[in-house]
Design a protein around this motif. Sequence first.
Motif, PDB file in Angstrom:
ATOM      1  N   VAL A  18     -12.694  -3.627 -47.348  1.00  0.00           N
ATOM      2  CA  VAL A  18     -13.586  -4.232 -48.352  1.00  0.00           C
ATOM      3  C   VAL A  18     -14.076  -5.591 -47.867  1.00  0.00           C
ATOM      4  CG1 VAL A  18     -13.671  -5.214 -50.682  1.00  0.00           C
ATOM      5  CG2 VAL A  18     -12.634  -2.965 -50.309  1.00  0.00           C
ATOM      6  N   GLU A  19     -13.183  -6.394 -47.282  1.00  0.00           N
ATOM      7  CA  GLU A  19     -13.570  -7.731 -46.810  1.00  0.00           C
ATOM      8  C   GLU A  19     -14.623  -7.667 -45.712  1.00  0.00           C
ATOM      9  OE1 GLU A  19     -12.986 -10.835 -47.891  1.00  0.00           O
ATOM     10  OE2 GLU A  19     -12.028  -9.861 -49.595  1.00  0.00           O
ATOM     11  N   GLU A  20     -14.607  -6.610 -44.939  1.00  0.00           N
ATOM     12  CA  GLU A  20     -15.568  -6.490 -43.838  1.00  0.00           C
ATOM     13  C   GLU A  20     -16.953  -6.048 -44.300  1.00  0.00           C
ATOM     14  OE1 GLU A  20     -13.749  -3.994 -40.890  1.00  0.00           O
ATOM     15  OE2 GLU A  20     -12.061  -5.371 -40.647  1.00  0.00           O
ATOM     16  N   GLY A  34     -22.339  10.911 -54.996  1.00  0.00           N
ATOM     17  CA  GLY A  34     -22.785  10.203 -56.187  1.00  0.00           C
ATOM     18  C   GLY A  34     -22.182   8.823 -56.374  1.00  0.00           C
ATOM     19  N   TRP A  35     -21.293   8.421 -55.487  1.00  0.00           N
ATOM     20  CA  TRP A  35     -20.667   7.103 -55.605  1.00  0.00           C
ATOM     21  C   TRP A  35     -21.077   6.210 -54.443  1.00  0.00           C
ATOM     22  CZ3 TRP A  35     -14.812   6.856 -57.230  1.00  0.00           C
ATOM     23  CH2 TRP A  35     -14.702   7.188 -58.594  1.00  0.00           C
ATOM     24  N   SER A  36     -21.463   4.984 -54.800  1.00  0.00           N
ATOM     25  CA  SER A  36     -21.681   3.948 -53.793  1.00  0.00           C
ATOM     26  C   SER A  36     -20.323   3.375 -53.394  1.00  0.00           C
ATOM     27  CB  SER A  36     -22.559   2.832 -54.377  1.00  0.00           C
ATOM     28  OG  SER A  36     -21.834   2.163 -55.408  1.00  0.00           O
ATOM     29  N   ARG A  37     -20.345   2.529 -52.392  1.00  0.00           N
ATOM     30  CA  ARG A  37     -19.097   1.838 -52.031  1.00  0.00           C
ATOM     31  C   ARG A  37     -18.618   0.981 -53.195  1.00  0.00           C
ATOM     32  NH1 ARG A  37     -21.523   0.394 -46.176  1.00  0.00           N
ATOM     33  NH2 ARG A  37     -20.524   2.064 -44.974  1.00  0.00           N
ATOM     34  N   ALA A  38     -19.540   0.412 -53.949  1.00  0.00           N
ATOM     35  CA  ALA A  38     -19.146  -0.393 -55.114  1.00  0.00           C
ATOM     36  C   ALA A  38     -18.397   0.461 -56.133  1.00  0.00           C
ATOM     37  CB  ALA A  38     -20.388  -1.026 -55.755  1.00  0.00           C
ATOM     38  N   HIS A  39     -18.800   1.708 -56.323  1.00  0.00           N
ATOM     39  CA  HIS A  39     -18.070   2.609 -57.225  1.00  0.00           C
ATOM     40  C   HIS A  39     -16.626   2.801 -56.753  1.00  0.00           C
ATOM     41  CE1 HIS A  39     -22.129   3.919 -58.565  1.00  0.00           C
ATOM     42  NE2 HIS A  39     -21.515   4.211 -59.695  1.00  0.00           N
ATOM     43  N   VAL A  40     -16.464   2.994 -55.449  1.00  0.00           N
ATOM     44  CA  VAL A  40     -15.126   3.213 -54.901  1.00  0.00           C
ATOM     45  C   VAL A  40     -14.256   1.974 -55.128  1.00  0.00           C
ATOM     46  CG1 VAL A  40     -13.775   3.664 -52.816  1.00  0.00           C
ATOM     47  CG2 VAL A  40     -15.925   4.897 -53.207  1.00  0.00           C
ATOM     48  N   VAL A  41     -14.800   0.802 -54.829  1.00  0.00           N
ATOM     49  CA  VAL A  41     -14.035  -0.442 -54.998  1.00  0.00           C
ATOM     50  C   VAL A  41     -13.698  -0.654 -56.472  1.00  0.00           C
ATOM     51  CG1 VAL A  41     -14.055  -2.949 -54.686  1.00  0.00           C
ATOM     52  CG2 VAL A  41     -15.017  -1.460 -52.909  1.00  0.00           C
ATOM     53  N   ALA A  42     -14.658  -0.409 -57.356  1.00  0.00           N
ATOM     54  CA  ALA A  42     -14.389  -0.552 -58.792  1.00  0.00           C
ATOM     55  C   ALA A  42     -13.296   0.422 -59.223  1.00  0.00           C
ATOM     56  CB  ALA A  42     -15.673  -0.321 -59.591  1.00  0.00           C
ATOM     57  N   HIS A  43     -13.373   1.651 -58.743  1.00  0.00           N
ATOM     58  CA  HIS A  43     -12.360   2.649 -59.099  1.00  0.00           C
ATOM     59  C   HIS A  43     -10.967   2.205 -58.647  1.00  0.00           C
ATOM     60  CE1 HIS A  43     -10.056   6.258 -59.499  1.00  0.00           C
ATOM     61  NE2 HIS A  43      -9.912   6.364 -58.179  1.00  0.00           N
ATOM     62  N   VAL A  44     -10.854   1.696 -57.434  1.00  0.00           N
ATOM     63  CA  VAL A  44      -9.546   1.266 -56.926  1.00  0.00           C
ATOM     64  C   VAL A  44      -9.013   0.102 -57.755  1.00  0.00           C
ATOM     65  CG1 VAL A  44      -8.313   0.307 -54.941  1.00  0.00           C
ATOM     66  CG2 VAL A  44      -9.963   2.151 -54.603  1.00  0.00           C
ATOM     67  N   HIS A  45      -9.899  -0.811 -58.151  1.00  0.00           N
ATOM     68  CA  HIS A  45      -9.472  -1.920 -59.028  1.00  0.00           C
ATOM     69  C   HIS A  45      -8.955  -1.382 -60.357  1.00  0.00           C
ATOM     70  CE1 HIS A  45      -9.461  -5.259 -61.747  1.00  0.00           C
ATOM     71  NE2 HIS A  45     -10.484  -4.759 -62.413  1.00  0.00           N
ATOM     72  N   LEU A  88     -16.321  -8.098 -57.277  1.00  0.00           N
ATOM     73  CA  LEU A  88     -15.546  -6.878 -57.013  1.00  0.00           C
ATOM     74  C   LEU A  88     -14.457  -7.122 -55.971  1.00  0.00           C
ATOM     75  CD1 LEU A  88     -17.972  -3.824 -56.975  1.00  0.00           C
ATOM     76  CD2 LEU A  88     -15.921  -4.123 -58.349  1.00  0.00           C
ATOM     77  N   ARG A  89     -14.795  -7.873 -54.906  1.00  0.00           N
ATOM     78  CA  ARG A  89     -13.792  -8.210 -53.890  1.00  0.00           C
ATOM     79  C   ARG A  89     -12.619  -8.960 -54.524  1.00  0.00           C
ATOM     80  NH1 ARG A  89     -18.102 -10.074 -51.027  1.00  0.00           N
ATOM     81  NH2 ARG A  89     -18.803  -8.648 -49.418  1.00  0.00           N
ATOM     82  N   GLU A  90     -12.955  -9.912 -55.363  1.00  0.00           N
ATOM     83  CA  GLU A  90     -11.933 -10.720 -56.030  1.00  0.00           C
ATOM     84  C   GLU A  90     -11.060  -9.858 -56.943  1.00  0.00           C
ATOM     85  OE1 GLU A  90     -11.885 -14.756 -58.818  1.00  0.00           O
ATOM     86  OE2 GLU A  90     -13.728 -13.611 -58.610  1.00  0.00           O
ATOM     87  N   VAL A 138      -6.735   6.921 -49.189  1.00  0.00           N
ATOM     88  CA  VAL A 138      -7.858   7.859 -49.194  1.00  0.00           C
ATOM     89  C   VAL A 138      -9.166   7.133 -49.506  1.00  0.00           C
ATOM     90  CG1 VAL A 138      -8.821   9.903 -50.323  1.00  0.00           C
ATOM     91  CG2 VAL A 138      -6.400   9.842 -49.702  1.00  0.00           C
ATOM     92  N   HIS A 139      -9.126   6.202 -50.441  1.00  0.00           N
ATOM     93  CA  HIS A 139     -10.373   5.515 -50.795  1.00  0.00           C
ATOM     94  C   HIS A 139     -10.802   4.496 -49.736  1.00  0.00           C
ATOM     95  CE1 HIS A 139     -10.969   7.716 -54.353  1.00  0.00           C
ATOM     96  NE2 HIS A 139      -9.937   7.212 -55.007  1.00  0.00           N
ATOM     97  N   ALA A 140      -9.874   3.986 -48.948  1.00  0.00           N
ATOM     98  CA  ALA A 140     -10.279   3.152 -47.814  1.00  0.00           C
ATOM     99  C   ALA A 140     -11.152   3.979 -46.866  1.00  0.00           C
ATOM    100  CB  ALA A 140      -9.052   2.603 -47.082  1.00  0.00           C
ATOM    101  N   VAL A 141     -10.752   5.223 -46.636  1.00  0.00           N
ATOM    102  CA  VAL A 141     -11.540   6.125 -45.790  1.00  0.00           C
ATOM    103  C   VAL A 141     -12.864   6.468 -46.472  1.00  0.00           C
ATOM    104  CG1 VAL A 141     -11.577   8.408 -44.684  1.00  0.00           C
ATOM    105  CG2 VAL A 141      -9.479   7.019 -44.649  1.00  0.00           C
ATOM    106  N   ASP A 142     -12.825   6.663 -47.795  1.00  0.00           N
ATOM    107  CA  ASP A 142     -14.045   6.999 -48.538  1.00  0.00           C
ATOM    108  C   ASP A 142     -15.119   5.921 -48.451  1.00  0.00           C
ATOM    109  OD1 ASP A 142     -13.113   9.462 -49.421  1.00  0.00           O
ATOM    110  OD2 ASP A 142     -12.278   8.642 -51.272  1.00  0.00           O
ATOM    111  N   LEU A 143     -14.720   4.684 -48.167  1.00  0.00           N
ATOM    112  CA  LEU A 143     -15.720   3.614 -48.051  1.00  0.00           C
ATOM    113  C   LEU A 143     -16.648   3.827 -46.866  1.00  0.00           C
ATOM    114  CD1 LEU A 143     -13.539   0.504 -48.943  1.00  0.00           C
ATOM    115  CD2 LEU A 143     -15.441   1.447 -50.283  1.00  0.00           C
TER     116      LEU A 143
END
Length: 195
Positions: A18-20, A34-45, A88-90, A138-143
């Motif tokens: 995410v930081e990169e 159907g998911w952007s990277r932002a969706h994935v990060v939001a989901h993990v949060h 989102l990063r925060e 798994v979601h790190a890979v999904d990014l």
Amino acid sequence: MSTRQWMDRGTQLLLSTVEELSDADFAAPSRLPGWSRAHVVAHVHFNAEALRRLVGWARTGEPAQMYPSRQHRDEEIESGARLPAARLRELVGESATTLAREYDELSAEGRERQVRTAQGNLVPASALPWMRTREVVVHAVDLDAGADFTGLPDDLVRALLVDVLDRRIAAGEGPALARWLTGRADTAPELGPWL
């Protein structure tokens, strides 16, 4: 390596990925349809927040749902995906840190207390680090930003494969997978929805 250590390793993989990402990268598609990277990060949060509710249940004995409903979960992810990338990063970093700390503060009795997952399964709270490990890895890979399963310890990859295989067998997909994995089918079977 323990499951709790796997959780930290997977979390570090997710957070470093995410930081990169640049702010603009958050709007790019992920590997999930159907998911952007932002969706994935939001989901993990929001997954960390949901697991924190289960940790609270384990600590107090007071039942708490991971999510009030599937619709609520989906709406959270959609609204979270619209947040600025910096926020989102925060959030994903803070919720991961808080989840780990709160889990580590659980008593031995709390870790044995049964809690109910979003799928309705009763599990001891000691299963929560594995649930979180699976999510972050798994979601790190999904990014789709460089993270891959190749950098993970072999025992973690094996545990992930066994978990996925058990779920696929329960869904009735075992025979088709067995044909393919034993070389008795030329192509991989079409599997049901993403786990």
